[in-house]
Write an enzyme that holds these catalytic residues in place. Structure first.
Site, PDB file in Angstrom:
ATOM      1  N   HIS A  90       0.944  -1.042  -0.001  1.00 38.72           N
ATOM      2  CA  HIS A  90       0.061   0.041   0.010  1.00 38.72           C
ATOM      3  C   HIS A  90       0.990   1.302   0.172  1.00 38.72           C
ATOM      4  CE1 HIS A  90      -3.232  -3.021   0.573  1.00 38.72           C
ATOM      5  NE2 HIS A  90      -2.893  -3.037   1.795  1.00 38.72           N
ATOM      6  N   ASP A 109      -4.765  -8.605  -2.844  1.00 40.45           N
ATOM      7  CA  ASP A 109      -4.961  -8.460  -1.769  1.00 40.45           C
ATOM      8  C   ASP A 109      -6.429  -8.884  -1.085  1.00 40.45           C
ATOM      9  OD1 ASP A 109      -5.355  -7.117   0.992  1.00 40.45           O
ATOM     10  OD2 ASP A 109      -5.068  -5.193   0.586  1.00 40.45           O
TER      11      ASP A 109
HETATM   12 ZN   LIG Z   1      -2.979  -6.981   2.956  1.00 38.25          ZN
END
Ligand SMILES: [Zn+2]
Length: 442
Positions: A258, A309
């Site tokens: 991220h 994810d």
């Molecule tokens: Zn993650």
């Protein structure tokens, strides 16, 4: 030794015509553009390098579409996480394997040829091995990253009841790695995943890094949420990425998942470190995380790859489309991610994400080049969205035409795992997956 011929091939230098690719023992040993097809198997369409999915929590695949109902007056990442914990409480090893089996096949069919499994549901201990089994069966290459997850928040707050299945310390992670050792092969690699600076204290992070193989990949969640950034600044005196850069000798072994909320200084530091940023566009959008400053980061030569994810998408082309579209929405301009290799966004993003993903997984893959693993994503030349197209227009059709069925055949390490859009185990996996989801939702 086997030879393959493609009219169009995406090489590191861009699209080439009439490419002859020679494969030996799962590895590319020669690539020549402008060749003749004699003696080679003709591919059924344009070929691109296989994509690495650098950030996966496989079990979350079964939650796709389940959490899009307002669950709290302020619904955000943290309320989503509570739902994820509830879902995870019911998850057995059988469930986990069935979900991963379905997921890995879906990923292969869209052009992911390897995955990094960021594994934190440790209890019972067989959960990790079930992901290994699912990967082996499906034929996807896997980098298993057992997670270090000690605390529920900064300052060593004890785990909450719902987080007890994550509990692990340095010894647990080393034990899991030891258990995987005999399985390590060309298709199976290992690394570690200190979960985040909120779940791991500075000392155990340092201990873990000191105790593992010096080439092993290290993945960590960082700066996905502004609350996490604020709490980190209070507890450690620095923002997460800033703290990591100053304290952990971040280099090319690291993947920061991220890294959404970063300052201009962190962007420069991260790019210079050689680490890979693990961008997960569909999940970050689903969770309302925020927007990573991709243009500034790429401008500083930063490396990145893409991850599924939570797996609200299993399609790398969709992740790349979203990656570009979000930047267009912010910048109110078009065609932002281009490079000296190509003015086409589809070509640029596929090449860069494939190379960054390969680095994050610690693998020689992600490029149609000598010494790389023979991972082919072959598109269907007969598909209407490829009609009359060559070169950059092919990658742009893949990423931007909205067609999600362009991938025809997929090869992993010299073995075909998807042919004519079909995986040998897909019906069996889908039945088992459907049964699992029905049980979990009962
Ligand atoms: Zn993650």
């Amino acid at each position: 030794m086997k030879k393959y011929f493609a009219r169009d091939a995406l090489l590191p230098s861009g699209w080439a015509r009439d490419a002859l690719i020679v494969v030996d023992s799962g590895e590319i040993v020669a690539v020549d553009a402008g060749s003749a097809p004699e003696g080679a198997e003709r591919l059924h369409g344009p070929v691109l390098p296989g994509m690495a999915n650098l950030h996966s929590h496989a079990f979350q695949r079964a939650m796709a579409g389940l959490t899009d109902v307002r669950a709290a007056s302020h619904d955000d990442f943290w309320s989503w996480r509570e739902l994820m914990y509830l879902f995870m409480e019911r998850l057995t090893p059988d469930h986990a394997e069935a979900i991963a089996g379905q997921l890995y096949i879906e990923m292969l069919k869209h052009g992911y040829t390897a995955v990094a499994e960021f594994h934190y549901v440790h209890h019972p201990a067989e959960m990790l091995g079930r992901h290994l089994d699912a990967a082996r069966e499906s034929g996807i290459a896997i980098t298993l990253l057992p997670s270090l997850y000690r605390w529920s928040g900064f300052g060593g707050q004890p785990l909450k009841d719902r987080q007890k299945r994550f509990a692990s310390d340095t010894a647990t992670v080393l034990e899991l790695l030891g258990g995987l050792k005999r399985h390590v092969s060309a298709d199976i690699r290992t690394g570690v995943a200190p979960h985040s600076l909120r779940a791991v204290d500075p000392q155990s992070l340092k201990d873990l890094v000191a105790l593992i193989d010096e080439r092993a990949p290290i993945h960590i969640h960082a700066a996905e949420q502004t609350r996490e950034v604020e709490e980190c600044a209070l507890a450690l005196g620095k923002r997460p990425v800033e703290w990591l850069l100053e304290n952990c000798a971040i280099d090319g072994r690291w993947c920061l998942a991220h890294a959404t909320h970063v300052t201009a200084g962190e962007v420069i530091g991260l790019a210079a470190s050689g680490a890979v940023v693990g961008l997960c566009p569909s999940t970050e959008a689903s969770l309302g995380d925020g927007i990573f400053p991709l243009l500034a980061y790429r401008g500083a030569s930063g490396r990145y790859g893409i991850g599924g994810d939570s797996h609200v998408s299993r399609d790398p082309a969709e992740e790349l489309r979203l990656l570009e579209y979000v930047q267009r929405l912010v910048g109110r301009r078009r065609n932002l991610n281009i490079s000296s290799t190509s003015q086409a966004v589809g070509t640029t993003l596929w090449l860069e994400a494939a190379a960054g993903g390969a680095q994050a997984l610690g693998r020689e893959m992600g490029a149609l080049a000598i010494h790389k693993r023979a991972d082919f994503v072959v598109l269907d030349a007969a598909h209407p969205d490829l009609a009359g197209k060559a070169g950059d227009a092919i990658a742009n059709a893949l990423v931007f035409s909205g067609a999600s069925d362009l991938v025809r055949d997929v090869m992993v390490a010299g073995r075909w795992v998807v042919r004519e859009r079909h995986h040998a185990l897909e019906e069996k996996a889908a039945r088992r997956y459907a049964k699992t989801v029905a049980q979990l939702l009962a």
